[in-house]
Scaffold this motif. Sequence first.
Motif, PDB file in Angstrom:
ATOM      1  N   ALA A 213       0.834  -1.202   0.000  1.00 11.50           N
ATOM      2  CA  ALA A 213       0.000   0.000   0.000  1.00 11.50           C
ATOM      3  C   ALA A 213       0.869   1.252   0.000  1.00 11.50           C
ATOM      4  CB  ALA A 213      -0.910  -0.007   1.224  1.00 11.50           C
ATOM      5  N   TYR A 214       0.201   2.374  -0.130  1.00 10.94           N
ATOM      6  CA  TYR A 214       0.850   3.681  -0.128  1.00 10.94           C
ATOM      7  C   TYR A 214       0.366   4.466   1.089  1.00 10.94           C
ATOM      8  CZ  TYR A 214       1.782   2.724  -5.060  1.00 10.94           C
ATOM      9  OH  TYR A 214       2.205   2.160  -6.236  1.00 10.94           O
ATOM     10  N   LEU A 215       1.234   5.262   1.655  1.00  6.53           N
ATOM     11  CA  LEU A 215       0.858   6.273   2.641  1.00  6.53           C
ATOM     12  C   LEU A 215       1.218   7.605   2.008  1.00  6.53           C
ATOM     13  CD1 LEU A 215       2.112   4.548   5.907  1.00  6.53           C
ATOM     14  CD2 LEU A 215      -0.269   4.922   5.210  1.00  6.53           C
ATOM     15  N   GLN A 216       0.180   8.385   1.685  1.00  8.52           N
ATOM     16  CA  GLN A 216       0.342   9.588   0.884  1.00  8.52           C
ATOM     17  C   GLN A 216      -0.221  10.802   1.619  1.00  8.52           C
ATOM     18  OE1 GLN A 216      -2.302   9.877  -2.514  1.00  8.52           O
ATOM     19  NE2 GLN A 216      -0.662  10.756  -3.760  1.00  8.52           N
ATOM     20  N   ALA A 217       0.467  11.924   1.500  1.00  9.76           N
ATOM     21  CA  ALA A 217      -0.017  13.169   2.098  1.00  9.76           C
ATOM     22  C   ALA A 217      -1.263  13.641   1.352  1.00  9.76           C
ATOM     23  CB  ALA A 217       1.080  14.225   2.048  1.00  9.76           C
ATOM     24  N   SER A 218      -2.373  13.767   2.076  1.00  9.48           N
ATOM     25  CA  SER A 218      -3.611  14.320   1.484  1.00  9.48           C
ATOM     26  C   SER A 218      -3.591  15.834   1.536  1.00  9.48           C
ATOM     27  CB  SER A 218      -4.838  13.816   2.237  1.00  9.48           C
ATOM     28  OG  SER A 218      -5.163  12.525   1.834  1.00  9.48           O
ATOM     29  N   THR A 219      -2.800  16.369   2.428  1.00 12.45           N
ATOM     30  CA  THR A 219      -2.595  17.811   2.561  1.00 12.45           C
ATOM     31  C   THR A 219      -1.096  18.011   2.764  1.00 12.45           C
ATOM     32  OG1 THR A 219      -2.762  17.769   4.979  1.00 12.45           O
ATOM     33  CG2 THR A 219      -4.819  18.083   3.762  1.00 12.45           C
TER      34      THR A 219
END
Length: 188
Positions: free
Chosen positions: A92-98
Amino acid sequence: MKELIEYILQFGNLNQQQINLITSNVIEIELRKDEYFSEAGKISRQVGFIVEGIVRGCYYNNKGEEITRCFIPENNLVVDYLSFESNSASAAYLQASTDCKLIVFSKQLWDELSLTIVGWDIIKNKMIQKCMYQLFNKNPMISKDATTRYLEFLDNYPSLVNRVALSHIASYLGVTQQSLSRIRKNIR
């Protein structure tokens, strides 16, 4: 740094020397919106504490569609723990939403703290348990109708609705963006 120490102290006691050891070895980083904290296919080598911003966990299904699995707001840990602990590639990915500010523990520091601070393993395990509970407890129940899922999202993440992309919220709820717009219009 104060937020991180307050977070850790919820799970156990540390003396000033131990606190100093932690604060002098973690690093602060910034992620711009859409940058990754960890990526699928790579080994996760850090644990983060979100000081500012929102990170989302996501993956691609077998049809190539992006699915949002969770949102992680301020004052929480962020880590792909399975990849981190097993030293294996993430799915999976952990991505900045902000835009985000994080305090980061390297894998080496995280492991060294277990050898240096008596009781760190207990604190660490409690922090990870909370992290996992939040991840799995707030995931919407697909068996519920879309409106109920959206209302539960609002209860679980009241401050996120105006901070993250509607496409990510729709993906999290398992609906199209058009359906989400209709739901939002009907409950106003």
